[in-house]
Scaffold this motif. Structure first.
Motif, short mmCIF file in Angstrom:
data_model
loop_
_atom_site.label_atom_id
_atom_site.label_comp_id
_atom_site.label_asym_id
_atom_site.label_seq_id
_atom_site.Cartn_x
_atom_site.Cartn_y
_atom_site.Cartn_z
N UNK A 177 -1.30 0.44 -15.23
CA UNK A 177 -2.55 0.75 -14.52
C UNK A 177 -3.65 -0.16 -15.09
N UNK A 178 -4.90 0.28 -15.04
CA UNK A 178 -6.04 -0.49 -15.58
C UNK A 178 -6.21 -1.84 -14.90
N UNK A 179 -5.95 -1.94 -13.62
CA UNK A 179 -6.15 -3.22 -12.93
C UNK A 179 -7.12 -3.03 -11.78
N UNK A 180 -8.26 -3.75 -11.85
CA UNK A 180 -9.18 -3.68 -10.72
C UNK A 180 -8.72 -4.66 -9.65
N UNK A 181 -9.42 -4.67 -8.52
CA UNK A 181 -8.99 -5.46 -7.36
C UNK A 181 -8.96 -6.96 -7.68
N UNK A 182 -9.94 -7.43 -8.43
CA UNK A 182 -10.03 -8.86 -8.75
C UNK A 182 -8.83 -9.30 -9.60
N UNK A 183 -8.49 -8.51 -10.59
CA UNK A 183 -7.36 -8.84 -11.44
C UNK A 183 -6.04 -8.76 -10.66
N UNK A 184 -5.94 -7.78 -9.80
CA UNK A 184 -4.73 -7.64 -8.99
C UNK A 184 -4.53 -8.85 -8.09
N UNK A 185 -5.62 -9.33 -7.50
CA UNK A 185 -5.53 -10.53 -6.65
C UNK A 185 -5.08 -11.73 -7.47
N UNK A 186 -5.60 -11.85 -8.68
CA UNK A 186 -5.23 -12.97 -9.54
C UNK A 186 -3.74 -12.96 -9.84
N UNK A 191 2.33 -17.75 -9.52
CA UNK A 191 3.73 -17.88 -9.07
C UNK A 191 4.77 -17.49 -10.13
N UNK A 192 4.63 -16.29 -10.70
CA UNK A 192 5.58 -15.91 -11.75
C UNK A 192 6.90 -15.40 -11.18
N UNK A 193 7.92 -15.44 -12.03
CA UNK A 193 9.23 -14.95 -11.61
C UNK A 193 9.23 -13.44 -11.45
N UNK A 217 -2.51 -11.74 -19.59
CA UNK A 217 -3.86 -12.14 -19.17
C UNK A 217 -4.80 -10.95 -19.32
N UNK A 218 -5.95 -11.20 -19.93
CA UNK A 218 -7.01 -10.20 -20.00
C UNK A 218 -8.19 -10.70 -19.18
N UNK A 219 -8.57 -9.93 -18.16
CA UNK A 219 -9.70 -10.30 -17.30
C UNK A 219 -10.70 -9.16 -17.31
N UNK A 220 -11.87 -9.40 -17.88
CA UNK A 220 -12.86 -8.33 -17.96
C UNK A 220 -13.41 -7.99 -16.58
N UNK A 221 -13.80 -6.75 -16.43
CA UNK A 221 -14.43 -6.28 -15.19
C UNK A 221 -15.68 -5.52 -15.55
N UNK A 222 -15.68 -4.20 -15.31
CA UNK A 222 -16.81 -3.38 -15.72
C UNK A 222 -16.85 -3.23 -17.23
N UNK A 280 -5.35 -20.48 -13.06
CA UNK A 280 -6.16 -19.26 -13.13
C UNK A 280 -7.61 -19.57 -12.80
N UNK A 281 -8.12 -20.67 -13.33
CA UNK A 281 -9.50 -21.08 -13.05
C UNK A 281 -9.70 -21.32 -11.56
N UNK A 282 -8.76 -22.00 -10.93
CA UNK A 282 -8.86 -22.28 -9.50
C UNK A 282 -8.80 -20.99 -8.67
N UNK A 283 -7.88 -20.11 -9.03
CA UNK A 283 -7.72 -18.86 -8.27
C UNK A 283 -8.96 -17.99 -8.40
N UNK A 284 -9.50 -17.87 -9.61
CA UNK A 284 -10.70 -17.05 -9.80
C UNK A 284 -11.89 -17.62 -9.04
N UNK A 285 -12.01 -18.93 -9.00
CA UNK A 285 -13.09 -19.56 -8.23
C UNK A 285 -12.97 -19.22 -6.75
N UNK A 286 -11.74 -19.18 -6.24
CA UNK A 286 -11.51 -18.83 -4.84
C UNK A 286 -11.81 -17.35 -4.61
N UNK A 287 -11.36 -16.48 -5.52
CA UNK A 287 -11.59 -15.04 -5.39
C UNK A 287 -13.08 -14.72 -5.42
#
Length: 289
Positions: A177-186, A191-193, A217-222, A280-287
């Motif tokens: 759990x503990x995944x917000x929408x932004x992290x889930x999209x990332x 392209x992991x196995x 990966x750790x991606x901060x949110x709130x 990751x940088x490219x994907x976050x910029x798109x998100x």
């Protein structure tokens, strides 16, 4: 104490490991007891139990007693005032998480641990991650590799990350759990196995050491992870051959005042770390458009 004293660091690590085994026994006794009251208190950053406090007391008291002749500072989850956000005014600072994965501890998943790290001028030089229900202690000294010690026979074995080299062959380790929408999209875009699941940061990093996974990966949110979540896990990973940076490639510094680690931190087996950081940088910029 001089940073250029590898024998001294090894000696300190050995003593700290003995303290860590004591903390492991304390946490396991609470976890497996049918009678001990956990006295759960729900705080802003998550629950705290008697087990957290008992392990914290044991670690702090023993480190202070055993290293009373050395000028160490102490930064522990249970005693540090996050609101003050003031760095400990010492070159050498112990960074402690006495119970990593308190929710897993309460929910009886077995996927909890604890972290003890010694940092010099903001960077870890000793790291210990204990996984009590696995009966294992992972530890590292800067420049000396990572080792795993088992409780059952006290056997000490060097350990290294996997040799998987392309993103399509890698496994991501995440929480259930503990995944917000932004992290889930990332993580859905990368392209992991496959994905594997584990509670606690130390537990997640241990799966990379055991070659069961390759990326965390750790991606901060709130909110954001904190110094004590990362200092020890970082060193046991990097000394085993992995890499641990922000997605920009910059290193993570600890005891900087604000212990919250905002942004995106990437931990890998090291073989395509820079490529993953770029993706990751490219994907976050798109998100974030």
């Amino acid at each position: 104490m001089d940073i250029n004293q590898p024998e001294k660091l090894t000696e300190i690590a050995e003593i700290a490991c003995s303290v860590a085994w004591g903390a492991s026994d304390i946490l396991s006794s609470y976890y497996n007891s049918q009678t001990k009251d956990l006295d759960i208190k729900n705080k802003k950053d998550g629950p705290v139990t008697k087990a957290d406090l008992a392990a914290n007391k044991h670690i702090l008291e023993n480190l202070r007693a055993k290293f009373s002749d050395l000028d160490f500072g102490y930064l522990s989850e249970e005693t540090f005032d996050v609101k003050k956000a003031e760095p400990i005014a010492k070159d050498w600072v112990w960074i402690i998480d006495p119970l990593d994965g308190t929710r897993d501890f309460i929910d009886k998943t077995g996927e909890y641990g604890f972290h003890i790290a010694l940092a010099y001028q903001g960077r870890p030089v000793i790291g210990i991650v204990g996984i009590p229900e696995a009966g294992k202690l992972y530890y590292a000294v800067k420049g000396q590799g990572t080792f795993v010690q088992t409780k059952e026979d006290q056997k000490i074995t060097p350990i290294e990350v996997s040799e998987r080299k392309v993103p399509e062959d890698l496994y991501l380790i995440v929480s259930r759990s503990h995944r917000d929408e932004r992290f889930q999209k990332l993580i859905d875009t990368l392209p992991f196995k496959g994905k594997k699941y584990m509670g606690g940061v130390g537990g997640k990093i241990s799966t990379i050491l055991e070659q069961e996974s390759d990326v965390y990966i750790s991606l901060s949110g709130k909110s954001a992870a904190k110094d004590w979540d990362f200092a020890a896990p970082e060193l046991i990973l990097t000394e085993a051959g992995g890499k641990f940076t922000y997605e920009t490639g910059k290193p993570v510094f600890y005891n900087q005042g604000d212990v919250r680690k905002w942004g995106c931190i990437v931990a890998t087996n090291g073989n395509c770390h820079e490529l993953l950081c770029e993706k990751i940088t490219e994907i976050l910029a798109e998100i974030d458009k």
